[in-house]
Design an enzyme around this catalytic site. Structure first.
Site, PDB file in Angstrom:
ATOM      1  N   ALA A  86       0.943  -1.596   0.176  1.00 31.91           N
ATOM      2  CA  ALA A  86      -0.083  -0.052  -0.110  1.00 31.91           C
ATOM      3  C   ALA A  86       0.354   1.515  -0.025  1.00 31.91           C
ATOM      4  CB  ALA A  86      -1.111  -0.163   1.323  1.00 31.91           C
ATOM      5  N   GLU A 149      -4.619 -11.512  -0.114  1.00 35.21           N
ATOM      6  CA  GLU A 149      -4.452 -11.362   0.939  1.00 35.21           C
ATOM      7  C   GLU A 149      -4.064 -12.859   2.041  1.00 35.21           C
ATOM      8  OE1 GLU A 149      -2.281  -7.996   2.213  1.00 35.21           O
ATOM      9  OE2 GLU A 149      -1.940  -7.234   0.117  1.00 35.21           O
ATOM     10  N   HIS A 152      -3.329 -11.832   5.675  1.00 32.52           N
ATOM     11  CA  HIS A 152      -3.205 -10.067   6.431  1.00 32.52           C
ATOM     12  C   HIS A 152      -4.971  -9.815   7.312  1.00 32.52           C
ATOM     13  CE1 HIS A 152      -2.949  -6.095   5.783  1.00 32.52           C
ATOM     14  NE2 HIS A 152      -3.947  -5.771   6.221  1.00 32.52           N
TER      15      HIS A 152
END
Length: 185
Positions: A86, A149, A152
């Site tokens: 990010a 993901e 995560h």
């Protein structure tokens, strides 16, 4: 409570100077040296992560923390334009509420392979019981704008995690629903 349910993404970034209060070492097996800031989480999220990991250990699994808190400046250093990293200010890691996990079976890597390990399967089934969500689920990339993901997790509180697990919604969908209800009222 508001921080725990806050939407953090490209459209809803954190301020550059945002640092969560009460960051503590998670106290779980970690793929980082003691003293490394990525071992930190916001206190309530850290306690929930410890309970989650400790329960998985009781079931014979080996989930390890890989990356927790990341400052704005650290995120700026890591940012390469990759969809898996990010931009500064848009990473949930800056909030102290996100934790990347992995296991020895895949050499502690953060890959989609984690989802098919016993640890990844267990995490998917149990994460919401501890107030976490799998933040970037499969087949929701068009909504989250982030690739799948399975490693995560994001702390959002037990009630919200249970709601999202039952409905299959992402945090983006939840916030969109709340906004549309507010407009009706």
């Amino acid at each position: 409570m508001k921080l725990y349910t806050r939407l953090i993404n490209r459209e809803h970034p954190l301020p550059e100077d945002f640092v969560p209060e009460h960051l503590i070492d998670i106290g779980i097996p970690f793929d980082a040296q003691p003293g490394d800031p990525k071992r930190l989480l916001e206190a309530k999220a850290a306690r929930a992560a410890a309970a989650l990991i400790n329960r998985s250990r009781q079931e014979g699994l080996n989930i390890y923390g890989v990356s927790g808190y990341r400052s704005y400046l650290r995120q700026k250093e890591l940012y390469t334009g990759s969809p898996y990293v990010a931009a500064p200010g848009t990473s949930e890691h800056q909030s102290g509420l996100a934790l990347d996990v992995s296991c020895p079976e895949i050499r502690m890597e953060l890959t989609e392979d984690f989802a098919s390990t016993p640890e990844g399967i267990w995490l998917t089934r149990n994460v919401s019981l501890y107030g976490f969500i799998l933040r970037y689920p499969k087949n929701k990339e068009h909504i989250t704008q982030v690739p799948y993901e399975p490693w995560h997790i994001r702390y959002v509180t037990k009630p919200l995690a249970a709601y999202l697990a039952l409905t299959g919604m992402t945090l983006e969908e939840y916030h969109s629903l709340r906004e549309s209800k507010a407009e009706i009222l």
